[in-house]
Design a protein around this motif. Sequence first.
Motif, PDB file in Angstrom:
ATOM      1  N   VAL A  96       0.839  -1.212   0.000  1.00 17.34           N
ATOM      2  CA  VAL A  96       0.000   0.000   0.000  1.00 17.34           C
ATOM      3  C   VAL A  96       0.870   1.256   0.000  1.00 17.34           C
ATOM      4  N   LEU A  97       1.883   1.291   0.875  1.00 22.06           N
ATOM      5  CA  LEU A  97       2.766   2.461   0.936  1.00 22.06           C
ATOM      6  C   LEU A  97       3.561   2.633  -0.359  1.00 22.06           C
ATOM      7  N   ASN A  98       4.104   1.542  -0.868  1.00 20.30           N
ATOM      8  CA  ASN A  98       4.883   1.630  -2.113  1.00 20.30           C
ATOM      9  C   ASN A  98       4.009   2.019  -3.301  1.00 20.30           C
ATOM     10  N   MET A  99       2.767   1.570  -3.303  1.00 20.65           N
ATOM     11  CA  MET A  99       1.864   1.965  -4.374  1.00 20.65           C
ATOM     12  C   MET A  99       1.592   3.474  -4.319  1.00 20.65           C
ATOM     13  N   CYS A 100       1.442   4.010  -3.121  1.00 22.81           N
ATOM     14  CA  CYS A 100       1.250   5.456  -2.975  1.00 22.81           C
ATOM     15  C   CYS A 100       2.476   6.219  -3.484  1.00 22.81           C
ATOM     16  N   ILE A 101       3.674   5.688  -3.169  1.00 28.20           N
ATOM     17  CA  ILE A 101       4.913   6.317  -3.640  1.00 28.20           C
ATOM     18  C   ILE A 101       5.000   6.273  -5.162  1.00 28.20           C
ATOM     19  N   VAL A 102       4.676   5.127  -5.741  1.00 29.00           N
ATOM     20  CA  VAL A 102       4.719   4.981  -7.202  1.00 29.00           C
ATOM     21  C   VAL A 102       3.721   5.912  -7.865  1.00 29.00           C
ATOM     22  N   LEU A 103       2.514   6.009  -7.329  1.00 27.78           N
ATOM     23  CA  LEU A 103       1.504   6.907  -7.899  1.00 27.78           C
ATOM     24  C   LEU A 103       1.954   8.364  -7.821  1.00 27.78           C
ATOM     25  N   TYR A 104       2.642   8.711  -6.734  1.00 27.95           N
ATOM     26  CA  TYR A 104       3.177  10.075  -6.612  1.00 27.95           C
ATOM     27  C   TYR A 104       4.198  10.344  -7.729  1.00 27.95           C
ATOM     28  N   PHE A 105       5.105   9.399  -7.953  1.00 27.91           N
ATOM     29  CA  PHE A 105       6.130   9.600  -8.981  1.00 27.91           C
ATOM     30  C   PHE A 105       5.526   9.555 -10.390  1.00 27.91           C
ATOM     31  N   ILE A 106       4.492   8.741 -10.596  1.00 27.81           N
ATOM     32  CA  ILE A 106       3.832   8.716 -11.904  1.00 27.81           C
ATOM     33  C   ILE A 106       3.176  10.064 -12.181  1.00 27.81           C
ATOM     34  N   ARG A 107       2.507  10.605 -11.179  1.00 29.42           N
ATOM     35  CA  ARG A 107       1.900  11.931 -11.338  1.00 29.42           C
ATOM     36  C   ARG A 107       2.978  12.980 -11.613  1.00 29.42           C
ATOM     37  N   LYS A 108       4.085  12.897 -10.901  1.00 24.15           N
ATOM     38  CA  LYS A 108       5.196  13.817 -11.098  1.00 24.15           C
ATOM     39  C   LYS A 108       5.766  13.670 -12.507  1.00 24.15           C
ATOM     40  N   MET A 109       5.828  12.429 -13.011  1.00 23.16           N
ATOM     41  CA  MET A 109       6.331  12.184 -14.357  1.00 23.16           C
ATOM     42  C   MET A 109       5.416  12.823 -15.396  1.00 23.16           C
TER      43      MET A 109
END
Length: 323
Positions: free
Chosen positions: A297-310
């Motif tokens: 769950v935490l890593n998915m939130c981190i990945v979604l943050y970086f995808i949005r940033k990308m």
Amino acid sequence: MRVCGDRKLRDSQVPIEYREIAIHSGYRHPGLTFSQSLESLFTLHNETFNIWTHIVSLLLYAGYTCHFLLEPRYLSDSHHHAVLCLLFSCCIFPFCSAIAHLFASMSPVVRHSCFMLDYLGITMYAFGACIANNIHALPRAWQGGIFERFFLLFMFISCLVCIIVSCHTRFMPRNQKKTKVLRFGAFALPYIFGMLPCMYRVLHCREDNSCQGATYYNQHFFDTIFTVLSYGAHVPEVIFPGYFDVFFQSHSIFHVVVALGTFHHLQGIIVDMNTRPLHDHSFLPCSPALPLISLVVLNMCIVLYFIRKMHTHHYKCHSERSH
């Protein structure tokens, strides 16, 4: 399986971020649609076997997991849930990697986003292996000590650091040495720490009279050394540039040996589960799956943050070029 006709390009015909070292041809056309990417699954190009090696691994581990679930004792005993966590993560990480390779030619944003999901699958496997090691492979000399009490916590933190650093490297120049060092270090940290119990067992298995499981761990480490050397050196394509653009390139070999190494580790865990006596795990959560779910769950939130940033980063760069 047919050869990918108009999508089969040379390295000089694709943007630099799509190129692979010593791979000169067989590239799909950048900008494929979703359906075209799916269609490329059944064509020959330089990602074909990178995709299919993971799909085959996924099917094999999914079948192994189903076979495991047919044994009632594995579901009724919570100590066996650690192996289920490992098996589940063995299915997830090849699935994520297959998705990354399959859709990597859609667009730069999709490419980066898919490989961030790939990193999520890798960290999930690393933590799933750590849970199984903690329950079944921990050396007797370490049981009940400080290492065992903080093993999962440190591994949890190192997996979070791994996903943050590896996702951050997607914003750095691809061929820069610093990028490769950071990404390699990010994945090496959780792997080395998570496999410390197995490393100790290989060297000192006679202390526990449990060398049968340690034999599989030894095979796992041999597989790991082979994959690191082959993948890092890009052998054989750097020796014979252009001859391994589609068949037998280092990345495909890397996938095969990773799957084999994963199997050897899993076999060692199952041997230890059936032959080594369990010790007290009263300080652990009631289910080994809880830490794994929390990490995902935490890593998915981190990945979604970086995808949005990308997405924001590429939209900004596109707007600047337009003006």
